[in-house]
Design a protein around this motif. Sequence first.
Motif, PDB file in Angstrom:
ATOM      1  N   LYS A   1      62.255  36.520  40.678  1.00  0.00           N
ATOM      2  CA  LYS A   1      61.121  36.479  39.753  1.00  0.00           C
ATOM      3  C   LYS A   1      60.568  35.060  39.692  1.00  0.00           C
ATOM      4  O   LYS A   1      61.299  34.090  39.870  1.00  0.00           O
ATOM      5  CB  LYS A   1      61.566  36.897  38.345  1.00  0.00           C
ATOM      6  N   LEU A   2      59.291  34.997  39.397  1.00  0.00           N
ATOM      7  CA  LEU A   2      58.614  33.711  39.336  1.00  0.00           C
ATOM      8  C   LEU A   2      58.492  33.253  37.889  1.00  0.00           C
ATOM      9  O   LEU A   2      57.927  33.964  37.059  1.00  0.00           O
ATOM     10  CB  LEU A   2      57.218  33.872  39.949  1.00  0.00           C
TER      11      LEU A   2
ATOM     12  N   GLY B   1      69.037  35.621  34.568  1.00  0.00           N
ATOM     13  CA  GLY B   1      69.491  35.377  35.935  1.00  0.00           C
ATOM     14  C   GLY B   1      69.796  33.919  36.139  1.00  0.00           C
ATOM     15  O   GLY B   1      70.060  33.199  35.195  1.00  0.00           O
ATOM     16  N   GLU B   2      69.753  33.482  37.393  1.00  0.00           N
ATOM     17  CA  GLU B   2      70.000  32.085  37.730  1.00  0.00           C
ATOM     18  C   GLU B   2      68.726  31.473  38.302  1.00  0.00           C
ATOM     19  O   GLU B   2      68.106  32.039  39.203  1.00  0.00           O
ATOM     20  CB  GLU B   2      71.148  31.981  38.743  1.00  0.00           C
ATOM     21  N   GLU B   3      68.376  30.301  37.787  1.00  0.00           N
ATOM     22  CA  GLU B   3      67.146  29.651  38.216  1.00  0.00           C
ATOM     23  C   GLU B   3      67.363  28.801  39.461  1.00  0.00           C
ATOM     24  O   GLU B   3      68.428  28.246  39.659  1.00  0.00           O
ATOM     25  CB  GLU B   3      66.627  28.751  37.097  1.00  0.00           C
TER      26      GLU B   3
ATOM     27  N   GLY C   1      59.344  27.521  40.427  1.00  0.00           N
ATOM     28  CA  GLY C   1      60.534  27.713  39.603  1.00  0.00           C
ATOM     29  C   GLY C   1      60.825  29.201  39.619  1.00  0.00           C
ATOM     30  O   GLY C   1      60.052  29.996  39.084  1.00  0.00           O
ATOM     31  N   PHE C   2      61.895  29.594  40.298  1.00  0.00           N
ATOM     32  CA  PHE C   2      62.207  31.017  40.447  1.00  0.00           C
ATOM     33  C   PHE C   2      63.473  31.359  39.691  1.00  0.00           C
ATOM     34  O   PHE C   2      64.269  30.479  39.362  1.00  0.00           O
ATOM     35  CB  PHE C   2      62.416  31.357  41.922  1.00  0.00           C
ATOM     36  N   MET C   3      63.648  32.638  39.427  1.00  0.00           N
ATOM     37  CA  MET C   3      64.904  33.105  38.868  1.00  0.00           C
ATOM     38  C   MET C   3      65.383  34.288  39.688  1.00  0.00           C
ATOM     39  O   MET C   3      64.620  35.222  39.951  1.00  0.00           O
ATOM     40  CB  MET C   3      64.722  33.518  37.400  1.00  0.00           C
ATOM     41  N   LYS C   4      66.635  34.217  40.123  1.00  0.00           N
ATOM     42  CA  LYS C   4      67.211  35.391  40.766  1.00  0.00           C
ATOM     43  C   LYS C   4      67.728  36.292  39.656  1.00  0.00           C
ATOM     44  O   LYS C   4      68.553  35.866  38.842  1.00  0.00           O
ATOM     45  CB  LYS C   4      68.347  34.999  41.701  1.00  0.00           C
TER      46      LYS C   4
END
Length: 710
Positions: free
Chosen positions: A298-299, A203-205, A289-292
């Motif tokens: 998501k973490l 995904g994208e962070e 720091g998350f990711m879509k």
Amino acid sequence: MIRGKQVSRTKVLLVGSGAREHALADALIAGGAELYAYMQLINPGIKRIAKRFAIGKADDTVAAVKFAKDNSAEIAVIGPEAPLAAGIVDELEKAGVKCVGPARKHAQLETSKSFARELVKKYGIEGSPEFAVFTKGNIGGARVFIERLNSGSGCVIKPDGLTGGKGVKVYGEHLHSDEEAFEYCNELLEVHDAVVIEEKLEGEEFSLQTLTDGNGGFLYFPAVQDHKRAFNGDTGPNTGGVGSYSDANLLLPFLTVADIEAAKKITEKVAAAIRKELGEAYKGVMYGGFMKTARGIKLLEYNARFGDPEAMNVLPLLKTNFVEICKALVEGTLAKLNAEFEKKATVCKYVVPEGYPDNPVTGRIDVPTVEKDFIKALAYYAAVEEKDDGIYTTKSRGVAFVGISDTMAAAEKIAEEAASMVKGNVYHRKDIGTLQLVQKRVEHMRQLMTAEGGRLRPLYAPKAGPMRIAALMSGTGSNLRKILELQRQREDLFRVVMIFTDTADENACNARRIAEEHKIPYYCYDIKRYYLEKGKSDRKDMRVREEYDAETATLLKMHEIDVVALCGYMSIITKPVIGQFLTINVHPADLRIKDESGRRKYAGCIGADCVKMARTNGETEIRSTTHIVTDEVDAGQVLMVSLPVKLPPNNNCDGDDLPHRYQEKLKEEGDWLVYPETIKALAEGRFAVDEKNVIFLDGRPTPEWSEMSR
Ligand code: AMP
Ligand code: GLY
């Protein structure tokens, strides 16, 4: 850029000497602070604006505390993670200096990846990838785990300790076989106590930096995207971050408001979990720091400090006085402070030594300034040394330039112009914040969502005619009336084609009346009589219930039912119906709320009891939930959650009728809106399910995504 009324000069200790701390120093000075800087290297920017500074090792807490005491610092702002890990906050607070930063035990959120992952798991917080922790003692098990993950999306191996993000290796990028991944685990265990192995996400962070005061107050900074790869086009080795951007609407081009809300919710739940786990609340920065991903937010990790470079994007946007923010944080009054940001786009570009990060060469550089070169960018010094004849790079990042403007394109131009004016043996990424790169990110996300969409099966696939509903009820049928109201406007979309009741008591049950009013076929099959005819005096025998439901199912088939909607149906419903028909219900509580073992707190609870229980549990609001009916009571997947009804604060003068009053209020503002809305969305084919039985609404997984909006 930073406005705010001048306050009496608060003496602030700032720990750290990078560009992040330079940005913090600027924000503190703009807020009227008298600055005392404790630095590892002399940062020329901080040196110029600090009242005094001291040089010492980042983790030398004794020296830092002495410097703070000598200068009567009132508040300390801790920049990097090393002093946090060394317990600087514990020592400073013992000495009477209040800190913007967590105590050592709380800093584990960053310093121990296993602590963070286990915490999220233990408290049932969403967003965690699948993971396991291995030590020398159980490393054998890692092989099977790696093989399993690599047969899916792949694995990620992380050392359980501080490594500046550089110890993380990803299957497919740095690791190319199960064996290599396993070997890397063994290698890490030579220096670290444990390794975390987790599912590779795609995904994208994005970074969501938050301040929390340990008293329920959260201040969220705008989301930022960092760039870890050293070279243009996301190539080259991983670095500490060589540039970042944020957008004028304070979102990122690939994020929605709901995405940010999901990340905020995770942060708030993690803060609550730490308080429970460690007995004391976390205060300071929680930088998630998350990711879509196509399966929601998501973490990846938490950091206990601001991001570098992300701090440089957001601090200059603050319209609220940063010293006042720090004071509110240490005093636990953040919730009262309504922080504001300039609605501007920012692009930050780092100029780094040639060869960085693997073989950096150091040397003298010429840094452009506003005064002599009229640059429009803000300049923040990182790891440089100031000598008599000028500024020298060290082995790490050199200078960061931040462009701020109404659009990202304009901000990029400002940053790029300044970065390219640096003379010396250095380079920077030209592509950060450019339309081309940003569009690549948006396109990446779109592709992932589309691919994910292809894997989903609709919960109900719309066909030529309206979706056919059977309503099963035992009571007043107020929910059914609301569904019928919406049906009047959308007969093309869905229709209640039969009403079924399990009770012949027409004083208690409105089924016949509603059916006659709306000219809908009506069936009454009294369950009490059914049991009696089978020679049973109570209604516990599930076999009889299944026989009854098998007969109901025959009726449903006859009417070519697509969906069974329970509308206050008092019987437990069993396999013959739920196994053959998609069956849905509305529950007068927020079924998303779980206890520590992951069970739904409000399952099985009915009517006003839900309100009573919510108050006992200290909830401030109640909601109703639509869900799929399975053979376990109220355990089926959540479809939608209503808007909240705020509960009045707990005190003794509520009166005994409060639960009933709020039960009614929730019916009106919750059930009656969310149930018809769910049926409409279902009929439109907007609900889908994946192979793991996760429900999606409009391509987003429920439950955390499906809050209804009016
Ligand atoms: P961390 O220090 O945990 O943030 O990891 C450093 C970098 O590794 C992140 O910024 C991601 O680019 C990548 N990463 C970490 N965890 C994962 C994961 N589960 N899936 C994919 N990439 C990850
Ligand atoms: N920008 C990455 C970090 O600060 O950890």
